[in-house]
Scaffold this motif. Structure first.
Motif, PDB file in Angstrom:
ATOM      1  N   LEU A  31      -7.416   3.084  -2.760  1.00 48.09           N
ATOM      2  CA  LEU A  31      -6.816   4.259  -3.276  1.00 48.09           C
ATOM      3  C   LEU A  31      -6.589   3.866  -4.556  1.00 48.09           C
ATOM      4  CD1 LEU A  31      -3.854   4.505  -0.717  1.00 48.09           C
ATOM      5  CD2 LEU A  31      -5.935   5.989  -1.113  1.00 48.09           C
ATOM      6  N   LYS A  32      -7.064   2.801  -5.373  1.00 52.73           N
ATOM      7  CA  LYS A  32      -6.940   2.301  -6.783  1.00 52.73           C
ATOM      8  C   LYS A  32      -5.593   2.904  -7.469  1.00 52.73           C
ATOM      9  CE  LYS A  32     -12.028   2.896  -7.348  1.00 52.73           C
ATOM     10  NZ  LYS A  32     -12.391   2.179  -6.598  1.00 52.73           N
ATOM     11  N   MET A  33      -4.506   2.462  -6.740  1.00 56.81           N
ATOM     12  CA  MET A  33      -3.138   2.847  -7.044  1.00 56.81           C
ATOM     13  C   MET A  33      -2.841   1.977  -8.399  1.00 56.81           C
ATOM     14  SD  MET A  33      -1.041   2.882  -3.466  1.00 56.81           S
ATOM     15  CE  MET A  33      -1.796   1.264  -2.855  1.00 56.81           C
ATOM     16  N   GLY A  34      -2.214   2.476  -9.315  1.00 54.58           N
ATOM     17  CA  GLY A  34      -1.555   1.763 -10.363  1.00 54.58           C
ATOM     18  C   GLY A  34      -0.747   0.777 -10.141  1.00 54.58           C
ATOM     19  N   LYS A  35      -0.546  -0.292 -10.901  1.00 54.85           N
ATOM     20  CA  LYS A  35       0.342  -1.498 -10.708  1.00 54.85           C
ATOM     21  C   LYS A  35       1.678  -1.218 -10.051  1.00 54.85           C
ATOM     22  CE  LYS A  35      -2.026  -4.388 -14.006  1.00 54.85           C
ATOM     23  NZ  LYS A  35      -2.218  -4.916 -15.331  1.00 54.85           N
ATOM     24  N   GLY A  36       2.278  -0.115 -10.907  1.00 59.86           N
ATOM     25  CA  GLY A  36       3.765   0.197 -10.458  1.00 59.86           C
ATOM     26  C   GLY A  36       3.846   0.873  -8.904  1.00 59.86           C
ATOM     27  N   LYS A  37       2.824   1.435  -8.774  1.00 59.79           N
ATOM     28  CA  LYS A  37       2.899   2.175  -7.478  1.00 59.79           C
ATOM     29  C   LYS A  37       2.479   1.074  -6.460  1.00 59.79           C
ATOM     30  CE  LYS A  37       2.422   6.005  -4.846  1.00 59.79           C
ATOM     31  NZ  LYS A  37       3.520   6.959  -4.560  1.00 59.79           N
ATOM     32  N   ILE A  38       1.764   0.311  -6.572  1.00 57.34           N
ATOM     33  CA  ILE A  38       1.334  -0.932  -5.678  1.00 57.34           C
ATOM     34  C   ILE A  38       2.726  -1.505  -5.304  1.00 57.34           C
ATOM     35  CG2 ILE A  38       0.329  -3.270  -5.519  1.00 57.34           C
ATOM     36  CD1 ILE A  38      -2.181  -2.136  -6.951  1.00 57.34           C
ATOM     37  N   ALA A  39       3.548  -1.750  -6.698  1.00 58.40           N
ATOM     38  CA  ALA A  39       4.812  -2.530  -6.367  1.00 58.40           C
ATOM     39  C   ALA A  39       5.717  -1.841  -5.515  1.00 58.40           C
ATOM     40  CB  ALA A  39       5.555  -2.815  -7.682  1.00 58.40           C
ATOM     41  N   VAL A  40       5.674  -0.515  -5.592  1.00 61.65           N
ATOM     42  CA  VAL A  40       6.604   0.161  -5.012  1.00 61.65           C
ATOM     43  C   VAL A  40       6.176   0.295  -3.449  1.00 61.65           C
ATOM     44  CG1 VAL A  40       7.442   2.704  -4.495  1.00 61.65           C
ATOM     45  CG2 VAL A  40       7.278   1.831  -6.738  1.00 61.65           C
ATOM     46  N   GLN A  41       5.106   0.502  -3.027  1.00 58.69           N
ATOM     47  CA  GLN A  41       4.179   0.616  -1.639  1.00 58.69           C
ATOM     48  C   GLN A  41       4.418  -0.725  -1.179  1.00 58.69           C
ATOM     49  OE1 GLN A  41       3.607   3.462  -0.413  1.00 58.69           O
ATOM     50  NE2 GLN A  41       4.292   3.983  -2.331  1.00 58.69           N
ATOM     51  N   ALA A  42       4.478  -2.102  -1.968  1.00 55.03           N
ATOM     52  CA  ALA A  42       4.646  -3.214  -1.434  1.00 55.03           C
ATOM     53  C   ALA A  42       6.187  -3.526  -0.906  1.00 55.03           C
ATOM     54  CB  ALA A  42       4.357  -4.215  -2.203  1.00 55.03           C
TER      55      ALA A  42
END
Length: 131
Positions: A31-42
């Motif tokens: 999905l190549k999510m941004g760092k912030g998006k990854i942090a939220v999903q995690a």
């Protein structure tokens, strides 16, 4: 000095025999999510999996320092396979995005597994690469 050595040796020998707990958060790489998006999903995956764990597992995990590990799943198929395996015997949560920013609504983005005994979690996630 020998008394201290005996006490420390005894402490570490006992720790090795104890059941250790951890939580693993699996993020979709494709999905190549941004760092912030990854942090939220995690974060979503961590909280939802935590809620599904038993009170005893949550307490043991918290007493050990709440170990978390974040790893990659290469794609949706791999993420869903990991979730399917995990939920058979472990607290597991599949996260689907709301679709408000970078990812389409309903897209599976992450899986949270545990807190649970490390050796059980490792059977499912042990070969995945760290984020």
């Amino acid at each position: 000095l020998s008394a201290i050595t005996v006490v420390l040796t005894s402490f570490y020998s006992t720790r090795k025999k104890e059941r250790m707990y951890k939580q693993v958060l699996v993020i979709r790489k494709d999905l190549k999510m941004g760092k912030g998006k990854i942090a939220v999903q995690a974060s979503h995956a961590s909280l939802e999996a935590y809620r599904k764990a038993s009170a005893g597992a949550r307490q043991a995990w918290e007493q050990e320092g709440s170990k978390k590990v974040v790893v990659w799943a290469p794609d949706k198929e791999a993420l869903l396979e990991i979730f399917t395996k995990a939920r058979r015997s472990l607290p597991a949560a599949l996260i689907r995005d709301a679709g408000l920013t970078q990812v389409a609504a309903g897209e599976e983005t992450a899986v949270g597994i545990g807190p649970a005994p490390s050796e059980q979690v490792d059977k499912i996630t042990g070969k995945l690469k760290l984020l």
